[in-house]
Structure formats: structure tokens, C-alpha cells
Design an enzyme around this catalytic site. Structure first.
Site, PDB file in Angstrom:
ATOM      1  N   LYS A   1     -16.346 -15.436   5.431  1.00 48.81           N
ATOM      2  CA  LYS A   1     -17.790 -15.378   5.702  1.00 48.81           C
ATOM      3  C   LYS A   1     -18.607 -15.082   4.454  1.00 48.81           C
ATOM      4  O   LYS A   1     -18.329 -14.124   3.729  1.00 48.81           O
ATOM      5  CB  LYS A   1     -18.071 -14.301   6.752  1.00 48.81           C
ATOM      6  CG  LYS A   1     -17.530 -14.625   8.131  1.00 48.81           C
ATOM      7  CD  LYS A   1     -17.914 -13.541   9.120  1.00 48.81           C
ATOM      8  CE  LYS A   1     -17.427 -13.865  10.517  1.00 48.81           C
ATOM      9  NZ  LYS A   1     -17.769 -12.788  11.465  1.00 48.81           N
TER      10      LYS A   1
ATOM     11  N   GLY B   1      -7.065  -6.400  -0.189  1.00 46.14           N
ATOM     12  CA  GLY B   1      -7.107  -7.138   1.071  1.00 46.14           C
ATOM     13  C   GLY B   1      -6.287  -8.411   1.062  1.00 46.14           C
ATOM     14  O   GLY B   1      -5.127  -8.437   0.631  1.00 46.14           O
TER      15      GLY B   1
ATOM     16  N   ARG C   1       0.824  -1.216   0.000  1.00 43.21           N
ATOM     17  CA  ARG C   1       0.000   0.000   0.000  1.00 43.21           C
ATOM     18  C   ARG C   1       0.858   1.266   0.000  1.00 43.21           C
ATOM     19  O   ARG C   1       0.457   2.283  -0.564  1.00 43.21           O
ATOM     20  CB  ARG C   1      -0.950  -0.015   1.197  1.00 43.21           C
ATOM     21  CG  ARG C   1      -2.131  -0.957   0.964  1.00 43.21           C
ATOM     22  CD  ARG C   1      -3.073  -1.000   2.127  1.00 43.21           C
ATOM     23  NE  ARG C   1      -4.318  -1.681   1.761  1.00 43.21           N
ATOM     24  CZ  ARG C   1      -5.142  -2.244   2.618  1.00 43.21           C
ATOM     25  NH1 ARG C   1      -4.853  -2.216   3.903  1.00 43.21           N
ATOM     26  NH2 ARG C   1      -6.249  -2.829   2.204  1.00 43.21           N
TER      27      ARG C   1
ATOM     28  N   GLY D   1     -12.656  -3.954   0.555  1.00 43.99           N
ATOM     29  CA  GLY D   1     -13.992  -3.565   0.996  1.00 43.99           C
ATOM     30  C   GLY D   1     -14.617  -2.528   0.093  1.00 43.99           C
ATOM     31  O   GLY D   1     -15.809  -2.597  -0.239  1.00 43.99           O
TER      32      GLY D   1
END
Length: 395
Positions: free
Chosen positions: A199, A352, A34, A376
Site C-alpha cells: 500500500k 519486516g 528476530r 514499521g
């Protein structure tokens, strides 16, 4: 949306909101991706003679200074990569920040301490957040938004400051938006999407929207077990979200009706415990032993996924296929990454953990069409949501 190329910044103080949320272990940066992604915009401003004030967050310190979340190591690494000294302020809008900004000459760079050390940065109260934004805006003449990983947050430095200063998008955000448009408007087909991660609930919104745009959706990672359970299969001790089974069944039915192909693993690496040293075997996806938990897709699934990517013209991948940090459970993620590279598609890795996996497993980042810096934010864009940080940069 104006970009940094449209700005005259000679001699001006430019507040640049970047995403420097890098992983740290014992104060050492373990992946500087990043930071490197932020360099082109910072360099461009330096070359234009700006006095560059970089702001960013790291981790979730929950509104109070915590040494383990300090950006001090990032300032050192940023300076190394830029090849110049970076002045580091030990606060965000206090005396140290004001002194650091005041000390800058044309072409110099300062980094302020973690924005999230101030509770007002992430406050839900507009007035509290606005007051903090006023203080940040007072440090600069111009705002450049370049922290794509944070644009889905309605935070002071992302949403409120650009409303108070002349503003533009940095090169990173401009590139990310261009890429996301290729995934949502005038998409080259077949369009395949690979979704992983732990998830299924984290991905419900994006699956819902992708059923309208994708041709194929490949499911791996911890979320696959909810899909297997929905089909009536034993998943043993694997990660499972029972409450999501009705939604998963609805998605499978909708996909069938719309002609969207859902691709689920045919085999799984099942272990006796969540450990690299645990006993583990490859088992059929519909026959996971009751006393084991699935930690990766199996080799046949890797081949299956690669075959469903081979003829794709557009591929979006978000989420690893297994616990790639542990070598025995890294092979599924490796197979998918290689599958992207072997296709002739426009390939987007959705930030991510997926981006971390690409680097951890030793792939050449430049071999992919684009590696997003914001998993996200990418997902919310693909869900069709309005992202506050992008909205604030529009003229």
C-alpha cells in the site's frame, strides 16, 4: 542514552523487552531472525551475572490468551541458540511468572508468555497500562529495552516500564539508532531509497519526509500501481488506492521541483490471477491488460533499479518488489537485493517483509550493512516521528 554496557547487573533481575515476533506455521518457527538478533544483549547480560527475564509479544491475540500465539516454541528455540535452558512462564505477571523469576540464579534466563495476552499491555488508557507496567516492573531491578520492532508503540512494556526502573538500551536498539542516524544526519550521497510493499498509504509519511533528504526514490511492489494510475496508465486488476492519487501526483510534482529523481518500473509481470500457477507475462508498465494484475516488477525494471543503485553511497530499502513468496514473482525483489549488494553503498534493509525476503531468497544477511528488525519503527523514525520506546530510554 545509556546502554547495557553502562549497567552493573551482577545478581540483579533484568527485565529485557525484546522483539521475538517470529512467523509461525502450525506451531513451527519459519524464520528465527528476530530471535537471533536478540541474542547478543541476552548473552551480554548472562555473562555479567544478571538474572535475565525476557518479555516479548507475538502476533495480535487482542488481549486474550490464544494457543497459536504462545511464545512456548520461541522459548525452546531461544534455549537452543543460547545453549542453555530457558525457563518458560505460562503467564506474564501471574503466579507462573513470579515463580519463574524467583527460581533464577545468576546467569540464568526466563521467558514470560506473550505480553499481548494481557489487554492492558496495548491499552490506550494510561492508568490501565500503568497498572500492568507496575506489575511487570515489580518482577525486576533493572530494565533493558532491546525490542526495536516495538519502539514506535506506546505499550506498557515499551514505554511505561522504563519510567519505573533504572533503564538502558540493549545493543540491538543502540545499533538501530546509530544506523538510522546515518540515514537522516550527515548522509553519504547519492542517497537512494527503494520502497515497495502493498500500500502506498503505508508509506505516505516517509515519502513526504524523504523528499527532503533522498536523491532518488525507486518505487515497486503493490504501491507502484497507484503511481502508474496517477500518470494516466491502465493498471488492470492490480492493487490500487484511488484515493491516494492526488497525494501521489503532488509528490511527483514536488520531487520534480526539488530535483529528487522518482524511478518507476518500465515493465511488470502481469498475471491472470493471484497464484503462482496463473498464466503470466512481462508487459510494459504503461500497457497492463485490463484483465490482469501486476504481481512483480519486470526484468528491465530490475536492471533499471540496479543501475540507479550502482553509484549510490547510501541505500535504504523497505518493502518487496512483488509477491516474492511465489517463485514467478520473486525476481524483482531478488534483483533489488542483488543491486544493493553490487553497490558500494551503506545498505540498510528495513525489516519486516524485506528482511524476510533476503532470508527466503537465500542471500547472505551479513553481506548487507544492516538488516533492521523493525520495519514499521524504521519508517516512523524516517518520517521524523518521536518513537515512544526510544523517548522512554532517554535519561
Amino acid at each position: 542514552m545509556k546502554t547495557v554496557d553502562d549497567l552493573d547487573v551482577q545478581g540483579k533481575k533484568v527485565l529485557v523487552r525484546t522483539d521475538l515476533n517470529v512467523p509461525l506455521k502450525d506451531g513451527v518457527i519459519t524464520d528465527d531472525g528476530r530471535i537471533r538478533a536478540s541474542l547478543p544483549t541476552i548473552r551480554k547480560l548472562v555473562d555479567k551475572g544478571a538474572r535475565v527475564v525476557v518479555v516479548a509479544h507475538l502476533g495480535r491475540p487482542k488481549g486474550e490468551p490464544k494457543p497459536e500465539f504462545s511464545l512456548a516454541p520461541v522459548a525452546v528455540r531461544l534455549g537452543e541458540l543460547l545453549g542453555r535452558d530457558v525457563v518458560f512462564a505460562t503467564d506474564t505477571v501471574g503466579e507462573s511468572a513470579k515463580a519463574a523469576v524467583a527460581s533464577l540464579e545468576d546467569g540464568q534466563v526466563a521467558l514470560l508468555e506473550n505480553l499481548r495476552f494481557a489487554a492492558a499491555e496495548t491499552s490506550k488508557d494510561d492508568a490501565e497500562r500503568g497498572a500492568f507496567a507496575d506489575e511487570l516492573a515489580a518482577l525486576a531491578d533493572v530494565y533493558v529495552g532491546d525490542g526495536f520492532g516495538a519502539v514506535h508503540r506506546k505499550h506498557a512494556s515499551v514505554y511505561d516500564v522504563p519510567k519505573r526502573l533504572p533503564h538502558a538500551a540493549g545493543g540491538l536498539i543502540a545499533t538501530e539508532v546509530d544506523v538510522l542516524k546515518k540515514l537522516t544526519e550527515d548522509v553519504a550521497r547519492p542517497y537512494a531509497v527503494v520502497l515497495g510493499g502493498s500500500k502506498v498509504s503505508d508509506k505516505l509519511g516517509v515519502i513526504d519526509n524523504l523528499l527532503e533528504t533522498a536523491d532518488r526514490i525507486l518505487i515497486g511492489g503493490g504501491m507502484l500501481f497507484t503511481f502508474l494510475k496517477a500518470q494516466g496508465h491502465e493498471v488492470g486488476k492490480s492493487l490500487l488506492e484511488e484515493d491516494q492519487i492526488p497525494t501521489v501526483l503532488e509528490y511527483l510534482e514536488r520531487a520534480k521541483a526539488k530535483g529528487v529523481e522518482f524511478v518507476l518500473p518500465v515493465d511488470v509481470v502481469a498475471a491472470t490471477a493471484f497464484s503462482a500457477d496463473a498464466e503470466h507475462d512481462v508487459v510494459p508498465a504503461d500497457a497492463i491488460p485490463a484483465d490482469r494484475l501486476g504481481l512483480d516488477i519486470g526484468p528491465e525494471s530490475g536492471k533499471l533499479f540496479a543501475s540507479r543503485l550502482a553509484d549510490a553511497k547510501t541505500v535504504f530499502w523497505n518493502g518487496p518488489m512483488g509477491v516474492f513468496e511465489m517463485e514467478p514473482y520473486s525476481h524483482g525483489t531478488r534483483a533489488v537485493a542483488q543491486g544493493l549488494l553490487d553497490s558500494d553503498a551503506f545498505t540498510v534493509v528495513g525489516g519486516g517483509d524485506s528482511a524476510a525476503a533476503v532470508r527466503t531468497l537465500g542471500f547472505d544477511e551479513n553481506a548487507f550493512s544492516h538488516i533492521s528488525t523493525g520495519g514499521g519503527a524504521s519508517l516512523e523514525y524516517l518520517e521524523g516521528k518521536t518513537l515512544p520506546g526510544l523517548e522512554a530510554l532517554e535519561d
